[in-house]
Design an enzyme around this catalytic site. Sequence first.
Site, PDB file in Angstrom:
ATOM      1  N   LYS A   1       2.732  -2.663 -13.384  1.00 22.64           N
ATOM      2  CA  LYS A   1       1.970  -3.773 -12.790  1.00 22.64           C
ATOM      3  C   LYS A   1       0.885  -3.119 -11.929  1.00 22.64           C
ATOM      4  O   LYS A   1       1.120  -2.759 -10.776  1.00 22.64           O
ATOM      5  CB  LYS A   1       2.910  -4.643 -11.941  1.00 22.64           C
ATOM      6  CG  LYS A   1       2.486  -6.085 -11.737  1.00 22.64           C
ATOM      7  CD  LYS A   1       1.185  -6.289 -11.023  1.00 22.64           C
ATOM      8  CE  LYS A   1       1.217  -5.988  -9.544  1.00 22.64           C
ATOM      9  NZ  LYS A   1      -0.151  -5.978  -8.938  1.00 22.64           N
TER      10      LYS A   1
ATOM     11  N   GLU B   1      -4.266  -5.832  -9.041  1.00 21.23           N
ATOM     12  CA  GLU B   1      -5.087  -6.880  -9.662  1.00 21.23           C
ATOM     13  C   GLU B   1      -6.575  -6.647  -9.420  1.00 21.23           C
ATOM     14  O   GLU B   1      -7.416  -7.233 -10.085  1.00 21.23           O
ATOM     15  CB  GLU B   1      -4.663  -8.269  -9.174  1.00 21.23           C
ATOM     16  CG  GLU B   1      -4.800  -8.536  -7.676  1.00 21.23           C
ATOM     17  CD  GLU B   1      -3.594  -8.063  -6.864  1.00 21.23           C
ATOM     18  OE1 GLU B   1      -3.024  -7.000  -7.174  1.00 21.23           O
ATOM     19  OE2 GLU B   1      -3.226  -8.761  -5.897  1.00 21.23           O
ATOM     20  N   ARG B   2      -6.892  -5.768  -8.428  1.00 20.13           N
ATOM     21  CA  ARG B   2      -8.310  -5.499  -8.156  1.00 20.13           C
ATOM     22  C   ARG B   2      -8.908  -4.518  -9.163  1.00 20.13           C
ATOM     23  O   ARG B   2     -10.113  -4.481  -9.351  1.00 20.13           O
ATOM     24  CB  ARG B   2      -8.459  -4.872  -6.762  1.00 20.13           C
ATOM     25  CG  ARG B   2      -8.042  -5.775  -5.646  1.00 20.13           C
ATOM     26  CD  ARG B   2      -8.198  -4.987  -4.358  1.00 20.13           C
ATOM     27  NE  ARG B   2      -7.569  -5.669  -3.260  1.00 20.13           N
ATOM     28  CZ  ARG B   2      -7.064  -5.056  -2.203  1.00 20.13           C
ATOM     29  NH1 ARG B   2      -7.100  -3.740  -2.127  1.00 20.13           N
ATOM     30  NH2 ARG B   2      -6.517  -5.736  -1.229  1.00 20.13           N
TER      31      ARG B   2
ATOM     32  N   SER C   1       0.332  -0.289   0.547  1.00 19.10           N
ATOM     33  CA  SER C   1       0.327  -0.296   2.010  1.00 19.10           C
ATOM     34  C   SER C   1       1.761  -0.369   2.557  1.00 19.10           C
ATOM     35  O   SER C   1       2.679  -0.830   1.861  1.00 19.10           O
ATOM     36  CB  SER C   1      -0.485  -1.486   2.505  1.00 19.10           C
ATOM     37  OG  SER C   1       0.036  -2.664   1.949  1.00 19.10           O
TER      38      SER C   1
ATOM     39  N   CYS D   1      -4.788   8.064   0.392  1.00 19.06           N
ATOM     40  CA  CYS D   1      -3.648   8.104   1.304  1.00 19.06           C
ATOM     41  C   CYS D   1      -3.498   9.485   1.919  1.00 19.06           C
ATOM     42  O   CYS D   1      -2.711   9.677   2.832  1.00 19.06           O
ATOM     43  CB  CYS D   1      -2.372   7.701   0.589  1.00 19.06           C
ATOM     44  SG  CYS D   1      -1.902   8.875  -0.650  1.00 19.06           S
TER      45      CYS D   1
ATOM     46  N   GLU E   1      -3.981   2.609  10.309  1.00 17.68           N
ATOM     47  CA  GLU E   1      -4.602   3.158   9.098  1.00 17.68           C
ATOM     48  C   GLU E   1      -5.928   2.439   8.888  1.00 17.68           C
ATOM     49  O   GLU E   1      -5.955   1.216   8.709  1.00 17.68           O
ATOM     50  CB  GLU E   1      -3.702   2.948   7.880  1.00 17.68           C
ATOM     51  CG  GLU E   1      -4.352   3.498   6.613  1.00 17.68           C
ATOM     52  CD  GLU E   1      -3.513   3.338   5.341  1.00 17.68           C
ATOM     53  OE1 GLU E   1      -2.843   2.306   5.187  1.00 17.68           O
ATOM     54  OE2 GLU E   1      -3.569   4.259   4.501  1.00 17.68           O
TER      55      GLU E   1
END
Length: 496
Positions: A180, A183-184, A233, A288, A389
């Site tokens: 999955k 979606e961006r 995140s 990250c 962050e």
Amino acid sequence: MSEVTATRTKVLNYIDGSWVESKATEWRDVLNPATGETIGQTPLTTAAEVDAAVETAATAFRAWRRTPPEDRIQPLFKLKQLLEDHVDELGRIITLENGKTFAEGKAELRRAIENVEVACGIPMMMQGYNLEDVARGLDEMMIRQPLGVVAAITPSNFPGMIPFWFLPYAIATGNTFILKPSERVPLTMQRIFELLEQTGLPKGVVTLLNGGKAAVDALLDHPKIRAISFVGSTPVAKYVYARAGATGKRAQCQGGAKNHVIVLPDADMKMATQIISDSAFGCAGQRCLAVSVAVTIGEAQKSFRDSITEAAASLRVGNGLEEGVQMGPLITPQSKSRVESLIGVGEKEGAKVLLDGRNARIPKHDSGNFVKPTILDGVNASSELADTEIFGPVLSLVHARDMDEAMAFLERSPYGNQASLFTSSGAAARRFRYEAPAGNIGINIGVAAPMAYFPFSGWKDSFFGDMHGQGRDSVEFYTDKKVVIERWVEQHARKF
Ligand code: NAD
């Protein structure tokens, strides 16, 4: 331009060896971060569609687990070559949907390919062990078996690389795998699954489901999914870890980060500047492993502050597909406003803005999500910004009296993804390696990204779980151990 975005505006799911349009009623636009143009539409695939897809993956598992490891890795050899042949095309798709530069897009594909190469060693890596005569005439062995259907949920910042921390190992060890993606950025995997289709993998071994929270929840709750890998995140990582645990799944959840680098006065300042600049501003700081806070000690305060400000100011920001551009935009307009407002928070908390990337104007790109490199000096250790962050091209500078004070900064951080030190002292380097509270350590390294044959570690709020992605940890994660004790001799040592 790739065929994918030219001919298909609607992103498809790949289920049981076929491309299918989701019946979703909700769709999300995929936007080019440099131009704001819509380049695709992602379906928010429904829970019912996810459930049906998991069933096809469960059916495929029955035959796939009986396929010898040697045969399971043959499609991966083909995939490696297909990825090599399509690096430029895929690199362009990554830039179009994520915004990073074309060179950065191609660089992440190198790590993707490396993971495929490592997973081709599964016939060796997956071996168990045995001992004859654990008692007279009794032999004992440990064998590894695949789990079943496993799934990965991946983020927007590395559309080409991060799915490969999981996919090749999952299928080489005999599991069937569901991805999955974010979606961006669904287009890179759309194209890569077309390549996977050409490798001869049996239907149902790999499944692509596009969507958001509903699709994730359906995967987390499905009883036939045995393991979940997540990268994203920290709040979502925690949520996924807890919900996967509630249904007894194995889970590895990588979260956010706030990475520190300590610069000692004996460091090669020119090298440190170049490398830290690349770490903080490469991929527009949306890594990250990006350095977010530089802690200088002694004389390094002035020399590093001056050189990093000059280096950051010289970076060419623009559309990542343009020749010579060194830094692209942020992923969404929301990310741009969030990063700009966090710079404001730093300013309010007393930091001096040495270089201000807010309100960036890029010619012919008024609708792009651009923030230029930003440097904040004198960020307070106890401020909100010190622990947040930022996930943008913002480097905070803090000064420490000595190594003890600098290390205390790292100790306080809620995250533990990466920590780096720049020095020419072996003793300082050893102390740092020994004491730094993070899972990936760099000595004179800005982005301490582990090669595919090492685990991608992470500590504290940067990781929830115990077995990491990549390398040997993947084999542990994707297999169950079975211990077998056998007696085949007629003469029993034991009297009954
Ligand atoms: P994100 O958390 O918004 O999304 C990650 C994935 O979770 C996506 O697939 C998304 O669809 C899904 N998701 C989002 N909200 C959800 C919810 N409420 N419930 C269920 N699923 C949900 O992350 P992002 O913005 O795509 O990626 C950036 C973040 O990822 C940063 O925090 C970055 O540090 C982190 N990251 C960590 C690593 C690592 O190795 N530790 C690597 C890359 C990125």
